[in-house]
Design an enzyme around this catalytic site. Structure first.
Site, PDB file in Angstrom:
ATOM      1  N   LYS A  14       0.717  -1.144  -0.119  1.00 52.33           N
ATOM      2  CA  LYS A  14      -0.141  -0.009   0.023  1.00 52.33           C
ATOM      3  C   LYS A  14       0.707   1.249  -0.045  1.00 52.33           C
ATOM      4  O   LYS A  14       2.204   1.170   0.105  1.00 52.33           O
ATOM      5  CB  LYS A  14      -0.867   0.121   1.211  1.00 52.33           C
ATOM      6  N   TYR A  21      13.619  31.402   5.846  1.00 49.90           N
ATOM      7  CA  TYR A  21      12.377  32.223   6.278  1.00 49.90           C
ATOM      8  C   TYR A  21      12.099  32.412   7.581  1.00 49.90           C
ATOM      9  O   TYR A  21      12.511  31.799   8.486  1.00 49.90           O
ATOM     10  CB  TYR A  21      11.306  31.350   5.777  1.00 49.90           C
TER      11      TYR A  21
HETATM   12  C1  LIG Z   1      -0.443  -1.936   6.881  1.00 49.09           C
HETATM   13  C2  LIG Z   1      -0.925  -3.197   7.296  1.00 49.09           C
HETATM   14  C3  LIG Z   1      -0.120  -4.432   7.635  1.00 49.09           C
HETATM   15  C4  LIG Z   1       1.294  -4.305   7.464  1.00 49.09           C
HETATM   16  O1  LIG Z   1       2.029  -4.072   8.577  1.00 49.09           O
HETATM   17  P1  LIG Z   1       3.526  -3.938   8.753  1.00 49.09           P
HETATM   18  O2  LIG Z   1       3.554  -3.343  10.410  1.00 49.09           O
HETATM   19  O3  LIG Z   1       4.149  -2.777   7.955  1.00 49.09           O
HETATM   20  O4  LIG Z   1       3.996  -5.060   8.716  1.00 49.09           O
HETATM   21  C5  LIG Z   1      -0.527  -5.482   7.876  1.00 49.09           C
HETATM   22  N1  LIG Z   1      -2.059  -5.725   7.972  1.00 49.09           N
HETATM   23  C6  LIG Z   1      -2.804  -4.578   7.930  1.00 49.09           C
HETATM   24  C7  LIG Z   1      -4.356  -4.823   7.998  1.00 49.09           C
HETATM   25  C8  LIG Z   1      -2.328  -3.233   7.534  1.00 49.09           C
HETATM   26  O5  LIG Z   1      -3.095  -1.992   7.392  1.00 49.09           O
END
Ligand SMILES: *Cc1c(COP(=O)(O)O)cnc(C)c1O
Length: 369
Positions: free
Chosen positions: A38, A264
């Site tokens: 993601k 700035y």
């Molecule tokens: C993002 C996510 C993961 C991955 O978690 P990590 O800590 O990055 O391994 C697994 N399960 C769900 C439901 C997530 O939203």
């Protein structure tokens, strides 16, 4: 790898392969591996990452939103893709692109079944997400009867997996809480499996769950941050390699006299004569203003150069008074040194946030080191 001549995010596919193999070796032979890609593959480049992981043999991908799954399909990914956070508006793209929704509420279940029926789908794969303590997304035990009755009345969908998400798998002091979540998951998944006449896959662990709760790997694990090089634990971090390195270059060097201001709002006043370097990277690239005024730093020729004054949209100025450097020299923002974890913790953030903040303006360069 040649020196950076502008701001780039280097993506090392060999580091990714190493991390995958390292995490895979922690699993039983038959446990499936779901790779979480993601948010552009945690800020890197989702299509390249997914293509490499598909070649290495991952069983599943997960994205947060349906559009991210569509992008993967457009790059030729044929592996099953779980959409963790679908919304009713996404049903068209989900079914058109063979994406598999994580169904988390009665409304979603009913509406998705209606949708698949209308589209003449049979046994369309869905995943049932249960809330066992995170209180973010998911059904609870109170929904079990509703789910069983609803599923018994349709052939349009089929439950491919039952999942939950751990709230504190990285935190040893919260072990009791995590164990309670797992116990709840066991009760729920047994009841659902009993109501169906087939066995869906079970999964609960993210990366730190893989590391800390081997007893909770079930049929599949879901790894995100570990694949990108972080284990939520300093010991494990030694075994993992950072996939992303954010590099830039020195555009200009300034000699500043005592009492002069930099940047700035006169965010910095020189206490003596000093030397600053201006770098072509700013908050629009993902270096938030919180890193300004010395909280954040970059590495130039292995030495620490703190950020001076306020972070601008497209630039930062860093203190190079004690560093022998020139215009055109390479600068490491994060990678091996500093790690994304070290830099982000300077502003009480986490590697996840810094990695995913690198904006799409920054050119991605794929490499194998
Ligand atoms: C993002 C996510 C993961 C991955 O978690 P990590 O800590 O990055 O391994 C697994 N399960 C769900 C439901 C997530 O939203």
């Amino acid at each position: 790898m040649p020196q950076a001549t502008e701001t780039i995010l280097e993506i090392d596919l060999n580091a990714l392969a190493h991390n995958y193999k390292y995490l895979r070796a922690k699993l039983q032979k038959n446990t499936k591996f779901l790779a979480v890609v993601k948010a552009f593959g945690y800020g890197s480049e989702a299509s390249e990452i997914a293509t490499e992981l598909a070649t290495l043999g991952v069983d599943y991908f997960a994205v947060a939103y349906a559009g991210e799954g569509e992008t993967l399909r457009n790059s030729g990914i044929e592996t099953p893709i779980l959409v963790l956070h679908p919304l009713p508006v996404n049903f068209d793209v989900i079914v058109e692109r063979c994406l598999e929704p994580s169904i988390y509420s009665r409304k979603m279940l009913t509406e998705f079944i209606d949708y698949t029926k209308k589209k003449n789908q049979n046994s369309y794969p869905i995943h049932l997400k249960f809330n066992t303590g995170l209180n973010r997304l998911g059904f609870t035990e109170n929904d079990l009867e509703f789910i069983a009755t609803t599923l018994a009345a349709t052939t349009s969908v089929k439950v491919r997996s039952i999942l939950s998400h751990l709230a504190a798998s990285e935190d040893a002091s919260k072990k009791d809480f995590t164990k309670k979540q797992l116990k709840r998951f066991d009760v729920i998944s047994e009841k659902i499996s009993a109501a169906l006449n087939y066995k869906p896959l079970l999964h609960t662990t993210n990366t730190s769950g893989i590391i800390n709760y081997p007893e909770a790997h079930y049929d599949m694990v879901r790894s995100g941050i570990g694949l990108y090089g972080f284990g939520n634990d300093s010991e494990e971090n030694k075994n993992l390699h950072p996939v992303a390195t954010l590099k830039t270059v020195i555009s200009q060097i300034h000699s500043i006299s005592e009492g002069e201001s930099v940047g700035y709002n006169m965010g910095f006043i020189a206490e003596g004569s000093m030397k600053t370097a201006t770098l072509p990277i700013g908050h629009a690239d993902g270096i938030t203003r919180a890193y300004g005024k010395g909280k954040g730093w970059v590495t130039i020729h292995g030495q620490k150069a703190p950020i001076v004054g306020n972070v601008c949209m497209d630039m930062i100025m860093v203190d190079v008074t004690h560093i022998d450097c020139e215009e055109g020299d390479e600068v490491i923002v994060f990678g091996k040194n500093p790690s994304a974890e070290a830099l982000s913790s300077a502003i009480n953030s986490i590697s996840y946030e810094l990695l995913t903040a690198v904006s799409q303006r920054v050119k991605r360069v794929i490499c194998r080191k």
